[in-house]
Design an enzyme around this catalytic site. Structure first.
Site, short mmCIF file in Angstrom:
data_model
loop_
_atom_site.label_atom_id
_atom_site.label_comp_id
_atom_site.label_asym_id
_atom_site.label_seq_id
_atom_site.Cartn_x
_atom_site.Cartn_y
_atom_site.Cartn_z
N TYR A 89 4.76 2.14 3.74
CA TYR A 89 3.49 1.67 4.31
C TYR A 89 2.32 2.13 3.45
O TYR A 89 1.54 1.31 2.94
CB TYR A 89 3.34 2.18 5.75
CG TYR A 89 1.92 2.10 6.29
CD1 TYR A 89 1.22 0.90 6.27
CD2 TYR A 89 1.29 3.23 6.81
CE1 TYR A 89 -0.08 0.82 6.76
CE2 TYR A 89 -0.01 3.16 7.30
CZ TYR A 89 -0.69 1.96 7.27
OH TYR A 89 -1.98 1.89 7.75
N LYS A 113 -0.01 -0.02 0.66
CA LYS A 113 -1.46 -0.09 0.87
C LYS A 113 -2.21 0.45 -0.35
O LYS A 113 -3.26 -0.07 -0.73
CB LYS A 113 -1.85 0.70 2.13
CG LYS A 113 -1.34 0.11 3.44
CD LYS A 113 -1.95 -1.25 3.75
CE LYS A 113 -3.32 -1.15 4.34
NZ LYS A 113 -3.83 -2.48 4.78
#
Length: 492
Positions: A238, A242
């Site tokens: 994650y 990002k």
């Protein structure tokens, strides 16, 4: 930085919101519809098969929620008409291409001519996501949104919502600075988006070629995500994807005015549209749910650690004010940390104490109609103490059950497998969340503080767009706003 009236900026403005049914996105949309009904148009892009499915999804997942109750009270039976006059709800998919999966060519031309601000909130926030999903949605999809924005002839600003935790496991004061293309947290060289895409696609292709089951493919792609993230110093796919998105946006933006917002842990609304609205189980809310229901008696973490949390409406207000501040600044890039660890820090012990006092006074009623009696949580303040706890309470009993099960010809096989599954699940969670349990970073918010000061000096509507965490009394917020909100909207 020049600031004018936020309401004046929003008036007659056309905005594309990508990922329109996400938690922050819905608050953003509701806010604009409520405070500036004279906004010209909100294009709301969300995943759906067609126009009818998109409309139905937005109505079910946004308009029907309590979040829209102030608008519902104001407009009554006319609410749907009010919203439909100001919004165009689009089925799309940012992983498809730079047209964002929008099929209607006339609508695309209309958007490229009219859209003045693009707000990207589309993301998967799952720490344990498949690598293909995370890479396409969080990184490659963000580039598709950028390329779409470049085609908008009236574009004033692109706002990309990231996460403060792109910092990985950094300690000390973490600055509001960009990541350069190829930069890694551990100094490992060779990070390249084309390589990551190739590794992901070839792994997936090989798994399919081997005839792997969907379950096996999912497990393998999750492991690949962890492997690739940790190779370069990030704890999970994650935050890794990002961070990749931020690097790519900064490198490819050209003349696009780019604002990157990095919120910390987002919690329920502080005051707008009303206190305590929350949706889904946020990071710290899973602890509150488990504790209130009597399922969490021990927790691993540093009791003196600062937990950086920020109410959702303050994040949205910061989003809106930052758009106003940086509109038309061609080729610029600014990063904002939106959090509280510098300006109004809260310790883990305060959250723990508030949860104890709340559930002591307002116990959860179980399925048998009996109140769940809570006690102080046993905090395991180091990984060593956690491992000792697991050995004594779970691993030794599991070993004993394994021996008995063997002696009794697999009589306890179902119970043994269930206990083994639970232990494996806990250890997986620890593997994913461990880096945050003893997190020592503090998020500098100097850029955000400058934005607050500029907004105040310009005399803009800070009562309506408050994002000053110093206005929060944490004990009052957790006892009377956040935990009650979690009970009302999450426990059900």
């Amino acid at each position: 930085m020049e600031l004018t009236s936020v309401l004046k900026f929003l008036e007659n403005r056309t905005i594309l919101v990508v990922g329109a049914t996400g938690f922050l996105a819905k608050i953003f949309v509701e806010k604009i519809l409520r405070v500036q009904p004279n906004a010209k148009k909100l294009y709301l892009l969300l995943r759906a098969q067609d126009n009818n499915a998109a409309l139905q999804r937005f109505n079910n997942e946004a308009v029907a929620k309590d979040l829209f109750k102030l608008l519902r009270e104001k407009h009554g039976a006319n609410l749907n008409n009010f919203i439909s006059q100001r919004t165009t709800i689009l089925p799309g998919d940012i992983t498809c291409d730079e047209n964002l999966g929008v099929k209607d060519s006339n609508l695309l031309e209309e958007m490229w001519k009219e859209v003045e601000a693009v707000v990207n909130l589309a993301a998967t926030t799952n720490f344990d996501e498949r690598y293909d999903t995370a890479l396409w949605l969080n990184a490659l999809g963000a580039i598709h949104v950028l390329n779409f924005a470049k085609k908008c002839s009236k574009l004033k600003v692109l706002l990309h919502v990231s996460t403060a935790y792109v910092s990985g496991e950094k300690t000390g004061l973490i600055l509001e600075t960009p990541y350069n293309l190829g930069e890694t947290l551990n100094g490992t060289s060779g990070l390249n988006i084309d390589t990551e895409k190739k590794v992901m696609e070839e792994t997936l292709k090989q798994l399919i070629f081997e005839g792997s089951s969907e379950e096996s493919i999912t497990a393998a792609m999750k492991e690949l995500g962890l492997e690739r993230a940790r190779k370069y110093g990030w704890p999970n796919p994650y935050v890794f994807t990002k961070a990749l998105a931020e690097m790519l946006l900064g490198d490819l933006k050209e003349e696009v005015p780019l604002v990157i917002l990095r919120p910390t842990i987002v919690t329920s609304t502080f005051q707008d549209p009303f206190p305590g609205w929350v949706e889904g189980i946020r990071t710290i809310d899973s602890l509150a749910v488990g504790y209130g229901k009597g399922k969490l008696t021990s927790f691993v973490g540093d009791p003196q650690a600062t937990i950086d949390v920020i109410p959702a409406d303050m994040v949205v207000n910061a989003m809106i004010v930052s758009m106003v501040a940086h509109a038309d600044q061609r080729g610029s890039q600014i990063i904002y940390h939106v959090g509280t660890s510098v300006s109004n820090p809260v310790e883990f012990t305060l959250i723990q104490d508030c949860a104890f006092h709340y559930f002591k006074e307002h116990p959860w009623i179980d399925k048998q109609g009996k109140p769940v009696i809570v006690s102080k949580v046993n905090v395991l303040s180091s990984m060593d103490s956690f491992h000792r706890y697991m050995v004594l309470h779970y691993l030794l009993p599991l070993k004993g059950l394994e021996i008995v099960n063997t002696v009794l010809c697999q009589f306890f096989q179902a119970k043994y497998l269930e206990l083994h599954r639970k232990i494996k699940f806990v250890m997986r969670l620890l593997d994913l969340y461990g880096p945050y349990l003893f997190f020592k970073g503090i998020y500098d918010d100097m850029n955000t503080e400058k934005l607050r000061r500029a907004a105040k000096e310009a005399g803009i509507e800070m009562d309506a767009f408050n994002f000053n965490p110093k206005s929060i009394n944490w004990e009052d917020y957790f006892l009377n706003t956040h935990i009650p909100g979690v009970v009302k909207y999450v426990f059900k």
